[in-house]
Write an enzyme that holds these catalytic residues in place. Structure first.
Site, PDB file in Angstrom:
ATOM      1  CE  LYS A   1      18.453  32.096  24.041  1.00  0.00           C
ATOM      2  NZ  LYS A   1      17.382  32.923  23.345  1.00  0.00           N
TER       3      LYS A   1
ATOM      4  CB  CYS B   1      18.954  27.133   7.403  1.00  0.00           C
ATOM      5  SG  CYS B   1      18.771  25.371   7.778  1.00  0.00           S
TER       6      CYS B   1
ATOM      7  CD  GLU C   1      19.823  32.707   5.974  1.00  0.00           C
ATOM      8  OE1 GLU C   1      19.536  31.502   5.896  1.00  0.00           O
ATOM      9  OE2 GLU C   1      20.444  33.204   6.936  1.00  0.00           O
TER      10      GLU C   1
ATOM     11  CD  GLU D   1      21.977  24.773  10.170  1.00  0.00           C
ATOM     12  OE1 GLU D   1      22.004  25.633   9.256  1.00  0.00           O
ATOM     13  OE2 GLU D   1      20.958  24.444  10.773  1.00  0.00           O
TER      14      GLU D   1
END
Length: 517
Positions: A196, A305, A409, A271
């Site tokens: 997906k 990331c 973040e 992750e």
């Protein structure tokens, strides 16, 4: 816009041909070896980040499409898990060859869909092919067992077996590379797949399905469902025939997935986000540190990331070093991702641009000192109009570690510089975050470097370097950045089950129950 006859080695006419194809052919689901639309017939648009015009449309999947894909993966698993490793290896090598064959189309699709500079995307496509070639070799050797003889009476052995269908949910920043990084080990180790992809970047997933079809992979081994996270993604996490879920995404998304998957006791590989520190000491090779710091936060449009989004610099060199970072950041070339000289392109989506701008305003409100950027880029380094796109000037703040912009973040080209006094203070500030994905240390003192590598709360530590991925090594984070490791043999712990078998070499003594007396 036309910048050259070729961009990253691709003729301009070919680029236009690929763009036209995206607008004419919807990205469909790929289930049981066939491309299919949604039962409802619904589609959703994907925007070109450079202009926010509709680039093309994708099928909008949900529970019905996920159910069909999960059943196809479940049925195919019985065959694929028993397919000889040598044969699985041949399939993976064939897919790797076809990715290289279609590299131009994949690169242009991802450049247009995700807004990344084409020259950077070319490298990501090469990595996607490498992922399959790398794990093709593991297919034959990774499942080897170990024996445990006990005196001369017993022989125990441990072996790994495929774990089942894997649901793979991927992000929008590097959709092709990050999906193949999960698909390749799953197929190599005998699992089947339901992918997906992120709804903001759907196109290379459908092209990958075409490649899988061209490779003649058995139907149902690889399946693709396009759609939104709260619809298709949630249905995939909840489906009882998909026991493994691997996700690359935001920490908050990971929490939702973990909560929903817990009802089914699913195995997860998450992750998640990062707020990685780069510690620069006064004794470092400052030229190398400068190059690495600037590249690691501003390349990839800051949508990385493992970005070193917190710059921790020793007090004695702080003003000078941060001043040099500011000079470099101000000269970064912002422009269209098809421009061969562009270093930073547009952010993925208007919604994400608003989010990043919100963090910039929060930094100003908290009293952080803005040195560079902090606003939309309305013209390119060439003077072209960028006002329709999601462009942001590379941004640099001087702030404190407790500020929102230093703790959360941002996922954009925004760097926060923070001074530290000594090694102890630098380590304390580096670890003072909920995240723990990566960390970077720049010093000529190798004893200090290794001390910090042990003490930094991060899954990956790079000494005197930016992030250079080596596929056999473990990838993953700690704390809010994730809970597993993938890469090389470490991926076995997720994609396979470890089984123990005991065989007596002579008749064992068995206590006799039920004889009475």
């Amino acid at each position: 816009m036309r910048y050259a006859d070729r961009v990253a080695g691709i003729p301009w006419e070919r680029i236009e041909e690929i763009r036209k194809r995206l607008g004419e052919r919807p990205a469909l689901h790929f289930i049981a070896g066939a491309f299919v639309p949604s039962e409802s017939g619904e589609t959703f648009p994907s925007l070109d980040p450079a202009t926010n015009e509709v680039l093309g449309v994708a099928a909008r999947g949900g529970e019905k499409e996920v159910d069909r894909a999960a059943r196809a993966a479940h049925e195919a698993f019985a065959r694929w898990s028993r397919t000889p490793a040598r044969e699985r290896k041949r399939y993976l090598l064939r897919i790797a060859e076809l990715i290289e064959k279609h590299a131009d189309e994949l690169a242009v699709m991802e450049c247009l869909d995700a807004g990344q500079a084409l020259r950077i995307v070319r490298a990501q496509v090469a990595r996607a092919a490498e992922n399959f070639a790398f794990y093709a070799e593991y297919a034959e050797h990774a499942m080897e067992d170990r024996t445990y003889p006990v005196d001369r009476d017993w022989l125990y052995y441990a072996l790994r077996v495929p774990a089942g269908p894997v649901g793979i949910i991927t992000p929008w920043n590097a959709p092709l590379m990050l999906s193949t990084w999960r698909i390749a080990p799953a197929l190599a180790f005998g699992d089947t797949v339901v992918l997906k992809p992120a709804e903001w970047s759907p196109f290379t997933a459908s092209k990958l399905a075409e490649i899988v079809q061209e490779a003649d992979l058995p139907p149902g081994v690889f399946n693709l469902v396009q759609g939104f996270g709260e619809e298709a993604g949630a249905a995939l996490v909840a489906h009882p025939l998909v026991p493994l879920i691997t996700l690359t995404g935001e920490t908050e998304t990971g929490k939702i997935v973990m909560k929903n998957a817990a009802q089914h006791l699913k195995r997860l590989s998450l992750e998640l986000g990062g707020k990685s520190p780069a510690l620069v000491f006064a004794d470092a090779d400052l030229e190398r540190a400068l190059d690495a710091v600037v590249f690691q936060i501003y390349s990839f449009n800051g949508e990385r990331c493992t970005a070193s989004s917190r710059l921790l610099v020793e007090e004695g060199i702080f003003e000078d070093f941060v001043g040099r970072v500011a000079e470099r950041a101000a000269r970064i070339r912002v422009g269209h991702p098809l421009d061969p000289e562009t270093e930073v392109g547009p952010l993925i989506h208007p919604e994400h641009l608003r989010r990043v701008l919100g963090y910039i305003e929060a930094g100003k409100a908290e009293g952080a000192r803005l040195l560079v950027g902090g606003e939309r880029a309305l013209t390119s380094y060439r003077g072209e109009d960028l006002s329709r796109g999601n462009y942001l000037k590379p941004t640099l703040f001087v702030g404190e570690n407790g500020m929102k912009i230093a703790q959360e973040e941002i996922f954009g080209p925004v760097l926060v510089a923070i001074p530290f006094k000594d090694e102890e203070d630098g380590l304390k500030k580096a670890n003072d975050t909920k995240y723990g994905l990566a960390a970077y240390v720049f010093t000529r003192d190798l004893e200090r470097a290794h001390r910090l590598a042990l003490e930094l709360q991060a899954g990956m530590v790079y000494l005197n370097s930016h992030n250079v991925r080596h596929l056999p090594t473990p990838f993953g984070g700690v704390k809010a950045s994730g809970d597993r490791r993938e890469g090389g043999f470490y991926a076995l712990d997720f994609y396979t089950d470890l089984k123990s078998v005991g065989l007596p070499l002579r008749p064992p003594h068995v206590p006799k129950f039920g004889q009475g007396g």
